[in-house]
Enzyme design. Structure first.
Site, short mmCIF file in Angstrom:
data_model
loop_
_atom_site.label_atom_id
_atom_site.label_comp_id
_atom_site.label_asym_id
_atom_site.label_seq_id
_atom_site.Cartn_x
_atom_site.Cartn_y
_atom_site.Cartn_z
N ARG A 7 3.07 -29.12 28.52
CA ARG A 7 2.54 -27.51 29.31
C ARG A 7 0.94 -27.45 28.95
NH1 ARG A 7 3.16 -23.81 26.37
NH2 ARG A 7 4.24 -24.58 24.49
N LYS A 33 8.36 -22.11 32.78
CA LYS A 33 8.14 -21.56 31.17
C LYS A 33 7.62 -19.52 32.05
CE LYS A 33 9.52 -22.96 27.58
NZ LYS A 33 10.69 -22.54 26.89
N HIS A 65 13.20 -16.09 23.20
CA HIS A 65 12.94 -17.66 23.26
C HIS A 65 14.09 -18.29 21.82
CE1 HIS A 65 9.93 -21.75 22.21
NE2 HIS A 65 11.42 -22.37 23.43
N SER A 116 9.57 -25.35 20.74
CA SER A 116 10.19 -26.58 20.84
C SER A 116 10.31 -27.79 20.20
CB SER A 116 9.43 -27.16 22.43
OG SER A 116 9.64 -28.43 23.02
N LYS A 163 16.95 -26.11 18.81
CA LYS A 163 17.54 -24.82 19.39
C LYS A 163 18.64 -26.08 20.00
CE LYS A 163 14.69 -23.59 21.87
NZ LYS A 163 13.71 -24.16 21.68
N THR A 164 18.20 -27.04 21.47
CA THR A 164 18.89 -27.95 21.99
C THR A 164 20.05 -28.33 21.56
OG1 THR A 164 17.65 -27.40 23.86
CG2 THR A 164 19.76 -29.31 24.09
N ASP A 194 17.81 -22.14 25.73
CA ASP A 194 16.08 -22.25 25.25
C ASP A 194 16.26 -20.82 25.81
OD1 ASP A 194 13.96 -23.44 24.82
OD2 ASP A 194 13.53 -22.74 26.59
N ARG A 241 11.73 -35.20 28.64
CA ARG A 241 12.31 -35.09 28.94
C ARG A 241 14.03 -35.18 29.49
NH1 ARG A 241 11.71 -29.55 25.86
NH2 ARG A 241 9.48 -29.58 25.47
#
Length: 529
Positions: A56, A201, A220, A238, A242-243, A257, A322
């Site tokens: 980003r 996002k 989030h 990130s 989390k994933t 996410d 990713r």
């Protein structure tokens, strides 16, 4: 140029002969390969590179300053204002640029699995692979749903033109790249960057503005549910896990996410997953590994030129590699991704100082303190310019995506924790035995064991040890984890070095929290001593 003329220009663009609307995924992948945008890996995933922008670009993101939002948005370095005339000028230039392309790709989708809070989306892309990404990450319409009208008032339109480069002097941007959100025009305008995550996002930022107005907490976090219907949330920036942690073979994945928490329960905002795959292995993350097949998109992953085999340890393009794939690629995913109220909340942090316990049970006040603090380390590649982990505080574990004042989200979370009697834990997936560069990253098998014990209630009544600096209550024992690992000071050879680092981080916490002047004293006192 007013709203009507902007919509008319958009409607005209979509009807041009070179525009492909709602092509099947297989056709989009074929187009991507024919256009030289990407190639297939050995498992059938579409592999692409995003050029200079591999993450980003937060300094290039703006919200249009419009009457309806001017006094509502929390303006600052995160929510940078931009004048309506700048947006309108760039919109017209991008429309002209897109009309001259050989091909364009358009699709319909949705954000929000709960239809009561769902918003329709129309996504317009210059690249075919960006369309594959959008189709996999946003919620796909069912056969029963009507096509989204280009001029529909409720629909948000995402327009991505990566080969259009802005001129900062002429166009009023900070660089050649720009991400502009107009709430009144209901448009996201993206240019100058090939990084597909900007689309995802931007819509999350929009939902973070719209959902609280409907008494829904936008979060989030990832989420999953057990066989008994128990729900767990995993908050974190990130790269904190989390994933990875929510993709549990023994639990059904709700999402990885972005979620909303309404009076009815939790729902996924998206229809897919966007997993970091640096150092991905079949042994440690089998569900994500198996999801990377035909239909998935691999961003900036180096593949062998002859075999097409992905090298997940190669960081020559970026550490922010990713994989994007639909939720259905996870075998036990919950579809539609709507569930009940959470029983357990996990705050994930990657502590580069290496001093926070690997797991702590939080009181209500500690939960509010650490949610508002949002401490973690930005990992390399997630944003431009980040080349090694940096300690940071990201309010609500998602400050870059929060248009409203942070206290608004925090108070909503506190009310829901009370209302549903939720257990909250702080889990450090970062460093142990020393700071970054000295210690080692916490072993994933230990983190999984601690999270499992938290979800099953094994840590609810176990003996705890209170940290003298952070005031955190860490379990003395946890199945599958050596006792000394649970107490971070015991993992450091140099105890004085640990004490110094712990005090340094505690001071950083206190300094960061000074901005929350209006919060009550009980929450302020729940932080480090």
């Amino acid at each position: 140029m007013n709203t009507i003329s902007l919509q008319s220009e958009l409607a005209k663009l979509i009807t041009l002969d070179h525009v492909h609307v709602n092509l099947p995924i297989s056709s989009l992948i074929e187009k991507s390969i024919m256009r030289g945008e990407g190639k297939l890996s050995s498992t059938g995933a579409l592999t692409v590179e995003t050029g200079a922008y591999t993450g980003r670009s937060p300094k290039d993101k703006f919200i249009v300053k419009e009457p309806s939002v001017e006094n509502v948005i929390e303006w600052g370095t995160v929510n940078q204002p931009i004048e309506k005339c700048v947006f309108t000028s760039l919109y017209h230039k991008v429309m002209e640029h897109l009309s001259l392309q050989d091909e364009l790709f358009v699709s319909d989708g949705y954000a929000g699995a709960d239809q009561k809070y769902q918003i329709p989306l129309k996504v317009i892309n210059e690249f075919a692979w960006h369309q594959v990404f959008a189709r996999q990450l946003f919620i796909r319409p069912t056969e029963e749903q009507e096509p989204i009208q280009s001029s529909g008032h409720d629909a948000f339109t995402v327009i991505s033109a990566p080969t259009f480069k802005a001129d900062p002097i002429l166009d009023g941007t900070n660089s050649e790249a720009f991400v502009l959100i107009s709430f009144e025009e209901r448009v996201v305008l993206i240019g100058g960057t090939e990084y597909a995550g900007e689309m995802k996002k931007s819509i999350f930022s929009i939902m973070n503005f719209l959902l609280p107005e409907q008494d829904v907490l936008s979060m989030h976090c990832s989420a999953n549910t057990g066989n008994e219907g128990d729900v767990a949330l995993f908050f974190g920036l990130s790269g904190t896990g989390k994933t990875t942690l929510s993709a549990d073979p023994h639990r059904s994945l709700i999402g990885d996410d972005e979620h909303g928490w309404s009076n009815n329960g939790v729902f996924n905002i998206e229809g897919g997953c966007y997993a970091k795959c640096i150092h991905l292995s079949e042994e440690k993350e089998p569900q994500i590994w198996d999801a990377i097949r035909f239909g998935a998109v691999l961003e900036n992953v180096v593949v062998h030129p002859h075999t097409g085999k992905a090298d997940y340890d190669d960081t020559s393009l970026t550490e922010n590699t990713r994989a994007a794939y639909p939720l259905e690629s996870i075998p036990n995913a919950l579809v539609p991704s709507v569930a009940g109220h959470p029983n357990t909340i996990i705050f994930l942090t990657a502590d580069a100082f290496g001093v926070l316990p690997p797991i702590s049970k939080l009181t209500k006040e500690q939960a509010m303190y650490h949610f508002l603090s949002g401490y973690t380390s930005k990992l390399a590649g997630t944003e431009r310019g980040i080349t090694s982990p940096e300690a940071t505080f990201s309010t609500c574990f998602g400050a870059p995506f929060l248009p409203l004042p942070a206290i608004r989200y925090a108070e909503m979370l506190g009310d829901k924790i009370d209302q549903h009697n939720v257990d909250v834990y702080l889990v450090n997936t970062g460093w142990s035995g020393g700071e970054y560069g000295v210690g080692e990253r916490m072993k994933l098998k230990y983190t999984r064991a601690m999270v499992q014990a938290a979800l099953t209630g094994e840590l609810s009544s176990t003996e705890t040890i209170t940290d003298s600096i952070f005031g955190l209550h860490s379990p003395a024992h946890c199945p599958g984890v050596p006792d000394h690992v649970l107490q971070p000071r015991e993992t450091w050879q140099d105890k004085k070095a640990y004490d110094a680092k712990a005090k340094e981080l505690a001071e950083n916490f206190k300094k960061n929290f000074q901005k929350f002047n209006s919060i009550n004293d009980r929450i302020k006192e729940a932080g480090p001593k």
